[in-house]
Scaffold this motif. Structure first.
Motif, PDB file in Angstrom:
ATOM      1  N   LEU A   1      -2.509   2.045  -4.747  1.00  0.00           N
ATOM      2  CA  LEU A   1      -2.096   3.451  -4.692  1.00  0.00           C
ATOM      3  C   LEU A   1      -3.067   4.191  -3.769  1.00  0.00           C
ATOM      4  N   ALA A   2      -2.536   4.697  -2.659  1.00  0.00           N
ATOM      5  CA  ALA A   2      -3.364   5.435  -1.687  1.00  0.00           C
ATOM      6  C   ALA A   2      -2.596   6.690  -1.282  1.00  0.00           C
ATOM      7  N   SER A   3      -1.970   7.303  -2.275  1.00  0.00           N
ATOM      8  CA  SER A   3      -1.025   8.395  -2.000  1.00  0.00           C
ATOM      9  C   SER A   3      -1.685   9.769  -2.058  1.00  0.00           C
TER      10      SER A   3
ATOM     11  N   LYS B   1       5.697   8.271   2.663  1.00  0.00           N
ATOM     12  CA  LYS B   1       6.759   9.229   2.338  1.00  0.00           C
ATOM     13  C   LYS B   1       7.101  10.148   3.515  1.00  0.00           C
ATOM     14  N   ALA B   2       6.087  10.528   4.286  1.00  0.00           N
ATOM     15  CA  ALA B   2       6.319  11.477   5.385  1.00  0.00           C
ATOM     16  C   ALA B   2       6.911  10.759   6.594  1.00  0.00           C
ATOM     17  N   ALA B   3       7.273  11.550   7.596  1.00  0.00           N
ATOM     18  CA  ALA B   3       7.836  10.961   8.811  1.00  0.00           C
ATOM     19  C   ALA B   3       6.740  10.369   9.687  1.00  0.00           C
TER      20      ALA B   3
ATOM     21  N   VAL C   1       0.866  -1.182   0.000  1.00  0.00           N
ATOM     22  CA  VAL C   1       0.000   0.000   0.000  1.00  0.00           C
ATOM     23  C   VAL C   1       0.900   1.228   0.000  1.00  0.00           C
ATOM     24  N   VAL C   2       0.678   2.113  -0.963  1.00  0.00           N
ATOM     25  CA  VAL C   2       1.495   3.330  -1.094  1.00  0.00           C
ATOM     26  C   VAL C   2       0.749   4.489  -0.448  1.00  0.00           C
ATOM     27  N   GLY C   3       1.226   4.925   0.716  1.00  0.00           N
ATOM     28  CA  GLY C   3       0.597   6.060   1.402  1.00  0.00           C
ATOM     29  C   GLY C   3      -0.167   5.616   2.641  1.00  0.00           C
TER      30      GLY C   3
ATOM     31  N   VAL D   1       2.331   9.049   9.945  1.00  0.00           N
ATOM     32  CA  VAL D   1       1.146   8.626   9.190  1.00  0.00           C
ATOM     33  C   VAL D   1       0.040   9.667   9.337  1.00  0.00           C
ATOM     34  N   GLY D   2      -0.991   9.535   8.529  1.00  0.00           N
ATOM     35  CA  GLY D   2      -2.192  10.370   8.718  1.00  0.00           C
ATOM     36  C   GLY D   2      -2.535  11.238   7.532  1.00  0.00           C
ATOM     37  N   GLY D   3      -1.529  11.724   6.795  1.00  0.00           N
ATOM     38  CA  GLY D   3      -1.794  12.532   5.600  1.00  0.00           C
ATOM     39  C   GLY D   3      -2.766  13.670   5.873  1.00  0.00           C
TER      40      GLY D   3
HETATM   41  C1  LIG Z   1      -8.782  21.510   4.917  1.00  0.00           C
HETATM   42  C2  LIG Z   1      -9.487  20.281   4.397  1.00  0.00           C
HETATM   43  C3  LIG Z   1     -10.707  19.916   4.965  1.00  0.00           C
HETATM   44  C4  LIG Z   1     -11.370  18.792   4.488  1.00  0.00           C
HETATM   45  N1  LIG Z   1     -12.536  18.423   5.097  1.00  0.00           N
HETATM   46  C5  LIG Z   1     -13.192  17.321   4.663  1.00  0.00           C
HETATM   47  C6  LIG Z   1     -14.381  16.877   5.322  1.00  0.00           C
HETATM   48  O1  LIG Z   1     -14.821  17.443   6.324  1.00  0.00           O
HETATM   49  N2  LIG Z   1     -15.008  15.768   4.822  1.00  0.00           N
HETATM   50  C7  LIG Z   1     -14.554  15.094   3.718  1.00  0.00           C
HETATM   51  O2  LIG Z   1     -15.173  14.107   3.313  1.00  0.00           O
HETATM   52  N3  LIG Z   1     -13.400  15.471   3.105  1.00  0.00           N
HETATM   53  C8  LIG Z   1     -12.705  16.543   3.564  1.00  0.00           C
HETATM   54  N4  LIG Z   1     -11.516  16.890   2.992  1.00  0.00           N
HETATM   55  C9  LIG Z   1     -10.919  15.973   2.000  1.00  0.00           C
HETATM   56  C10 LIG Z   1     -10.392  14.682   2.677  1.00  0.00           C
HETATM   57  O3  LIG Z   1      -9.887  14.960   3.961  1.00  0.00           O
HETATM   58  C11 LIG Z   1      -9.305  14.042   1.816  1.00  0.00           C
HETATM   59  O4  LIG Z   1      -9.779  13.906   0.492  1.00  0.00           O
HETATM   60  C12 LIG Z   1      -8.911  12.640   2.323  1.00  0.00           C
HETATM   61  O5  LIG Z   1      -8.547  12.712   3.694  1.00  0.00           O
HETATM   62  C13 LIG Z   1      -7.743  12.133   1.487  1.00  0.00           C
HETATM   63  O6  LIG Z   1      -7.434  10.817   1.879  1.00  0.00           O
HETATM   64  P1  LIG Z   1      -6.283  10.025   1.095  1.00  0.00           P
HETATM   65  O7  LIG Z   1      -6.066   8.761   1.833  1.00  0.00           O
HETATM   66  O8  LIG Z   1      -6.590   9.953  -0.336  1.00  0.00           O
HETATM   67  O9  LIG Z   1      -5.008  10.975   1.237  1.00  0.00           O
HETATM   68  P2  LIG Z   1      -4.146  11.263   2.536  1.00  0.00           P
HETATM   69  O10 LIG Z   1      -4.940  11.041   3.763  1.00  0.00           O
HETATM   70  O11 LIG Z   1      -3.539  12.588   2.366  1.00  0.00           O
HETATM   71  O12 LIG Z   1      -3.028  10.136   2.494  1.00  0.00           O
HETATM   72  C14 LIG Z   1      -2.085  10.080   1.453  1.00  0.00           C
HETATM   73  C15 LIG Z   1      -0.773   9.604   2.047  1.00  0.00           C
HETATM   74  O13 LIG Z   1       0.117   9.259   0.995  1.00  0.00           O
HETATM   75  C16 LIG Z   1       1.422   9.709   1.334  1.00  0.00           C
HETATM   76  N5  LIG Z   1       2.223   9.832   0.114  1.00  0.00           N
HETATM   77  C17 LIG Z   1       2.146  10.791  -0.838  1.00  0.00           C
HETATM   78  N6  LIG Z   1       3.082  10.583  -1.781  1.00  0.00           N
HETATM   79  C18 LIG Z   1       3.756   9.458  -1.430  1.00  0.00           C
HETATM   80  C19 LIG Z   1       4.850   8.732  -2.000  1.00  0.00           C
HETATM   81  N7  LIG Z   1       5.468   9.141  -3.123  1.00  0.00           N
HETATM   82  N8  LIG Z   1       5.297   7.625  -1.362  1.00  0.00           N
HETATM   83  C20 LIG Z   1       4.712   7.205  -0.203  1.00  0.00           C
HETATM   84  N9  LIG Z   1       3.688   7.862   0.390  1.00  0.00           N
HETATM   85  C21 LIG Z   1       3.210   8.964  -0.221  1.00  0.00           C
HETATM   86  C22 LIG Z   1       1.153  11.030   2.049  1.00  0.00           C
HETATM   87  O14 LIG Z   1       2.240  11.445   2.835  1.00  0.00           O
HETATM   88  C23 LIG Z   1      -0.083  10.678   2.876  1.00  0.00           C
HETATM   89  O15 LIG Z   1       0.252  10.174   4.147  1.00  0.00           O
HETATM   90  C24 LIG Z   1     -10.817  18.018   3.435  1.00  0.00           C
HETATM   91  C25 LIG Z   1      -9.597  18.383   2.870  1.00  0.00           C
HETATM   92  C26 LIG Z   1      -8.926  19.494   3.355  1.00  0.00           C
HETATM   93  C27 LIG Z   1      -7.587  19.847   2.760  1.00  0.00           C
END
Ligand SMILES: Cc1cc2nc3c(=O)[nH]c(=O)nc-3n(C[C@H](O)[C@H](O)[C@H](O)COP(=O)(O)OP(=O)(O)OC[C@H]3O[C@@H](n4cnc5c(N)ncnc54)[C@H](O)[C@@H]3O)c2cc1C
Length: 505
Positions: free
Chosen positions: A220-222, A62-64, A36-38, A66-68
């Motif tokens: 891909l979960a990046s 990629k970051a130090a 799982v990437v990310g 988790v949580g993104g």
């Molecule tokens: C201010 C704000 C408020 C929001 N509020 C809401 C809300 O109330 N309700 C809602 O439904 N949505 C909301 N959203 C949107 C929602 O929070 C995001 O769409 C969702 O959390 C994204 O989840 P994700 O797993 O795709 O990405 P993330 O949770 O960001 O996870 C991606 C991970 O991948 C890692 N990564 C990136 N590149 C690489 C790489 N090259 N190699 C390894 N790891 C990598 C990152 O470091 C990160 O940890 C909001 C967004 C923002 C910015």
């Protein structure tokens, strides 16, 4: 407890220390069922449920820590058919949730993907509930700044996105079978074998060494690409106006999916939000504050004008969706809220502070002070000077104010506005620049309903899956903002994919 961005980030290293971590070198050569990437909103549940169901899962981050995006997100989740709704006698179902999304998006969301997401949403919220999620007392709600649902199904925690992250961290730390987590590992490429089958990933570890890992399933979960304005512009056909989100999300998932033969979709569903005041005039800009524009909460005393000085909407229109669509038609998705001194002195609070800090209505003194401090706030002694300083066409603004003042006197407005407590006629005059934008990636990687990344003809790319914001708001909400339709799908599709792929493993 109120959480600021600073206090959240302070607690990060402690949280990261709880995880089952590995170093990439020690793990080289091991066999994995799934990579799982990310390690964010979608990636953690995918890895967690994959491992709990018996798969050997490697989670690369990629970051130090988790949580993104959960560190910044509002964390609001929409889910129907939950135990909590049943306890409150709210009659709801995934079918009704799907119907609401198709109604709000006017049929532009991807029905197959949304069906998968809303079907998984209830069980996912029940899982968070059982795992000790701290619900905010105000939930469930039917609307939170976007077009309302037909049922109260929006959920959230006491600490915004961090409430969700706390549960994910705890589960990662305490689960009997854990994924192996490697932080500070930047995934840069896919390993692609014969017939285009994805067989693993390559990346750079924290010492700068290139490493590769093999698995028959790569997820891909990046996240999206909100930290990559160039990619935003290329994929959506317009500039990125809002600076938001997690800095590591530069869109590697898009790059990798395209390199494997996938494609993106959904840019036609771009829609900008309404009421956001930018911190800077150079874009993309973070948000400085928000104006209270919903007539349900505050009736408008002001007028809204575009760059030409023309009104573009009936300011007391109740529909948030109508405002968002009208603003999306304006040049640069920009507008100004214009008013005069008696309105500033007498009208109810117009502006409130924006997250991630404390969200509260400003006092009148705070609003006055902003005109001395913040670039989006302009004050002048004449309409012409106000327009020139704000960047609005002076002749256009003068004409619009003249017409509006006539409408106030006659009680009849050409836009049909009914609430017009006073004209705009007493200096000083005020203009607050607003910038429509989006917090989330709109176009995203195309997948089928099994979350397999697909080629333009629809054929799945063997071994490659995608979840989370990488799929794009344009698929999950269509041309609309459907509340809670990013966090819940990220969690629930991640959870579902982890379980499904582990069965195959
Ligand atoms: C201010 C704000 C408020 C929001 N509020 C809401 C809300 O109330 N309700 C809602 O439904 N949505 C909301 N959203 C949107 C929602 O929070 C995001 O769409 C969702 O959390 C994204 O989840 P994700 O797993 O795709 O990405 P993330 O949770 O960001 O996870 C991606 C991970 O991948 C890692 N990564 C990136 N590149 C690489 C790489 N090259 N190699 C390894 N790891 C990598 C990152 O470091 C990160 O940890 C909001 C967004 C923002 C910015």
């Amino acid at each position: 407890m109120h959480v600021t961005r600073r206090s959240l980030l302070k607690s990060v290293s402690a949280a990261a220390a709880l995880m089952a971590c590995g170093t990439s070198r020690a793990l080289a050569g091991q066999a994995w069922d799934m990579i799982v990437v990310g390690a964010g909103t979608a990636g953690i549940p995918a890895a967690l449920f994959g491992a709990q169901n018996g798969a050997r899962v490697l989670l690369l981050e990629k970051a130090a820590q988790v949580g993104g995006t959960l560190w910044f997100s509002g964390g609001q989740m929409s889910a129907a058919g939950t135990r909590r709704q049943a306890a409150l006698s709210i009659d709801d179902s995934p079918e009704r949730h799907l119907a609401d999304i198709l109604r709000i998006s006017r049929g532009t969301a991807d029905p197959a993907l949304v069906r998968r997401a809303v079907t998984q949403a209830g069980p996912t919220l029940d899982w968070l509930d059982s795992a000790g999620f701290e619900f905010g007392p105000e939930f469930p709600l039917d609307a939170t700044g976007h077009e309302p649902y037909s049922r109260r199904r929006i959920w959230g925690g006491t600490q915004r996105g961090y409430s969700v992250l706390k549960v994910l961290e705890r589960e990662l730390a305490t689960a009997r079978a854990k994924p192996v987590l490697v932080t500070r590992f930047d995934v840069t490429d896919l390993l692609i074998g014969s017939g285009g089958t994805v067989t693993g990933v390559r990346g750079v570890d924290e010492s700068g060494k290139i490493q590769q890992f093999h698995a028959p399933r790569v997820v891909l979960a990046s996240g999206g690409y909100m930290a990559n304005p160039q990619m935003f512009a290329e994929l959506n056909g317009r500039p990125q106006y809002r600076a938001a989100g997690w800095p590591a999300n530069t869109g590697i998932g898009v790059t990798l999916a395209l390199a494997a033969g996938g494609y993106t979709r959904g840019s036609q569903n771009y829609l900008c939000d309404f009421g956001s005041i930018p911190a800077e005039l150079d874009l993309p800009s973070p948000e400085y504050a928000r104006s209270i524009h919903h007539p349900q909460r505050r009736m408008p005393w002001e007028i809204y004008v575009n760059r030409l000085g023309q009104r573009f909407i009936r300011e007391d229109d109740e529909s948030i969706d109508t405002r968002e669509r009208a603003l999306s038609q304006q040049d640069d998705h920009r507008y100004w809220v214009v008013f005069d001194e008696p309105t500033l002195s007498a009208a109810p609070t117009l502006v409130r502070s924006a997250p991630p800090g404390e969200v509260r209505d400003w006092t009148r003194d705070e609003l006055r002070a902003a005109f001395d401090e913040a670039p989006a706030f302009v004050r002048a002694d004449s309409i012409e000077e106000l327009a020139t300083r704000a960047g609005i066409d002076p002749a256009g603004l003068l004409g619009t104010i003249r017409q509006f003042n006539d409408a106030v006197r006659n009680g009849s407005d050409s836009w049909g506005r009914r609430y017009m407590p006073r004209p705009v006629d007493t200096p000083p005059y005020y203009a607050i620049r607003h910038q429509g934008g989006t917090l989330i990636s709109v176009a995203g990687v195309a997948v089928d309903e099994s979350l397999r990344v697909v080629r333009p003809g629809g054929a799945p790319i063997p071994g490659l899956y995608a979840i989370g914001e990488l799929l794009g708001n344009g698929s999950l909400s269509g041309q609309a903002f459907c509340s809670g339709m990013m966090v819940t799908p990220a969690l629930s599709l991640g959870r579902w994919l982890g379980m499904t792929l582990s069965k195959r493993a």
